[in-house]
Enzyme design. Structure first.
Site, PDB file in Angstrom:
ATOM      1  N   HIS A  14       0.867  -1.177   0.000  1.00  0.00           N
ATOM      2  CA  HIS A  14       0.000   0.000   0.000  1.00  0.00           C
ATOM      3  C   HIS A  14       0.905   1.228   0.000  1.00  0.00           C
ATOM      4  CE1 HIS A  14      -3.567  -2.418   0.716  1.00  0.00           C
ATOM      5  NE2 HIS A  14      -2.921  -3.042   1.680  1.00  0.00           N
ATOM      6  N   HIS A  31      -0.382  -6.610  -5.415  1.00  0.00           N
ATOM      7  CA  HIS A  31      -0.361  -7.904  -4.728  1.00  0.00           C
ATOM      8  C   HIS A  31       0.381  -8.898  -5.614  1.00  0.00           C
ATOM      9  CE1 HIS A  31      -2.321 -11.947  -5.006  1.00  0.00           C
ATOM     10  NE2 HIS A  31      -1.926 -12.002  -3.760  1.00  0.00           N
ATOM     11  N   HIS A  58     -20.279  -8.219  -4.096  1.00  0.00           N
ATOM     12  CA  HIS A  58     -21.223  -7.328  -3.410  1.00  0.00           C
ATOM     13  C   HIS A  58     -21.049  -5.872  -3.819  1.00  0.00           C
ATOM     14  CE1 HIS A  58     -17.731  -7.223  -0.595  1.00  0.00           C
ATOM     15  NE2 HIS A  58     -18.112  -5.972  -0.382  1.00  0.00           N
ATOM     16  N   GLY A  79      -4.363 -22.367  11.246  1.00  0.00           N
ATOM     17  CA  GLY A  79      -3.640 -22.007  12.451  1.00  0.00           C
ATOM     18  C   GLY A  79      -2.360 -21.233  12.252  1.00  0.00           C
TER      19      GLY A  79
END
Length: 293
Positions: A114, A124, A188, A276
């Site tokens: 960023h 990315h 969305h 994990g």
């Protein structure tokens, strides 16, 4: 050591060397960026999975730099047994033997940057290898996420990725660009999170033989090696441009889209948290500041 244990080591070592190359290049960019701020440097932290019994990695994060407001370049090599939800997801993707044996090994590099200047695009990149008792494959890609789009920057970024693809298979670029356009879409919001790039997964081009592994690993290295030539010239070009408060505001709103995508849809985020791995390392992709309207 079996042949495949040797290949795992080769892949993990190369991903780590790519991390080293990129962090050096980014610190060099910090040194040559004109600013009253001190040049940024990476904070390097070892990470562990399941108390270290399942492997770990290196989290490298630079915050508050001249050019990079926040950038993470992480490397990991982890192993263990997939949880029930991750195992079912892998089985549903058709991974051979996953329904019966949930053991896995994975290694890779993950990068998200960023930028301080809104004219410099966020970016990315990741490359990785995954192994289970029934299969192995490579995955990865890179995509550009500008808040202020420049057609020539998009063209340069894609051209470098296409060059890497074309050297290995003339069909790869179109196939993996289309995959990126689909994968990096935010349903969305009804829009892409950036201007795309390439994305691929489950790459095992010729079955479980050594020739296929060599070819697919070579392609994955090419994708990783294409990243700096694709991205650094954009930084060098745009970092000298002045910006307005309105452009900074647009940058923060765009970062909100990036955060939404990574928290809701990104495979790597879901996999890292479900298996994990260190949560700070998994979530290093989130921007330092963002804004929602």
């Amino acid at each position: 050591m079996t042949d495949f244990e040797i290949r795992k080591t080769q892949a993990a070592d190369w991903f780590r060397s790519l991390r080293d190359t990129i962090t050096r290049a980014f610190e060099a960019l910090e040194n040559t960026t004109d600013s009253d701020r001190p040049a940024g440097r990476f904070e390097v932290t070892p990470t562990q999975r399941d108390g270290g019994a399942g492997g770990g990695g290196i989290m490298s994060v630079m915050r508050g730099g001249r050019l990079f407001e926040k950038v993470g370049v992480n490397w990991s090599a982890v192993h263990g047994t997939l949880g029930e939800r991750a195992q079912k997801a892998m089985a549903a993707r058709g991974v051979p033997g996953m329904a019966e044996d949930p053991r896995f090994w994975a290694s890779g590099i993950s990068l998200v940057a960023h930028m301080r200047n809104p004219h410099c695009p966020a970016v990315h990149m990741n490359t990785r290898m995954f192994w289970t008792p029934g299969a192995w494959w490579f995955g990865g890609g890179a995509d550009l996420n500008p808040c202020l789009e420049y057609a020539e920057d998009t063209a340069h970024f894609h051209a470098e990725l296409q060059r890497a693809c074309d050297a290995h298979d003339p069909g790869y670029y179109d196939r993996f660009k289309a995959w990126a356009d689909e994968y990096f879409f935010i349903p969305h919001r009804g829009r892409a999170r950036g201007v795309g790039g390439i994305f691929y997964d489950d790459l095992n081009s010729g079955g479980q033989d050594s020739d296929s592994w060599d070819a697919d690993f070579a392609f994955t290295r090419a994708v990783g090696e294409a990243f700096l030539p694709a991205f650094v010239p954009l930084c060098e070009k745009r970092r000298v441009q002045d910006w307005s408060e309105a452009e900074r505001d647009a940058q923060l709103v765009h970062r909100g889209l990036y955060a939404e995508y990574n928290l809701v849809y990104d495979r790597g985020t879901k996999f890292g948290l479900e298996t994990g791995h260190d949560a700070n390392a998994v979530l290093m992709s989130l921007p330092p500041l963002a804004k929602w309207i």
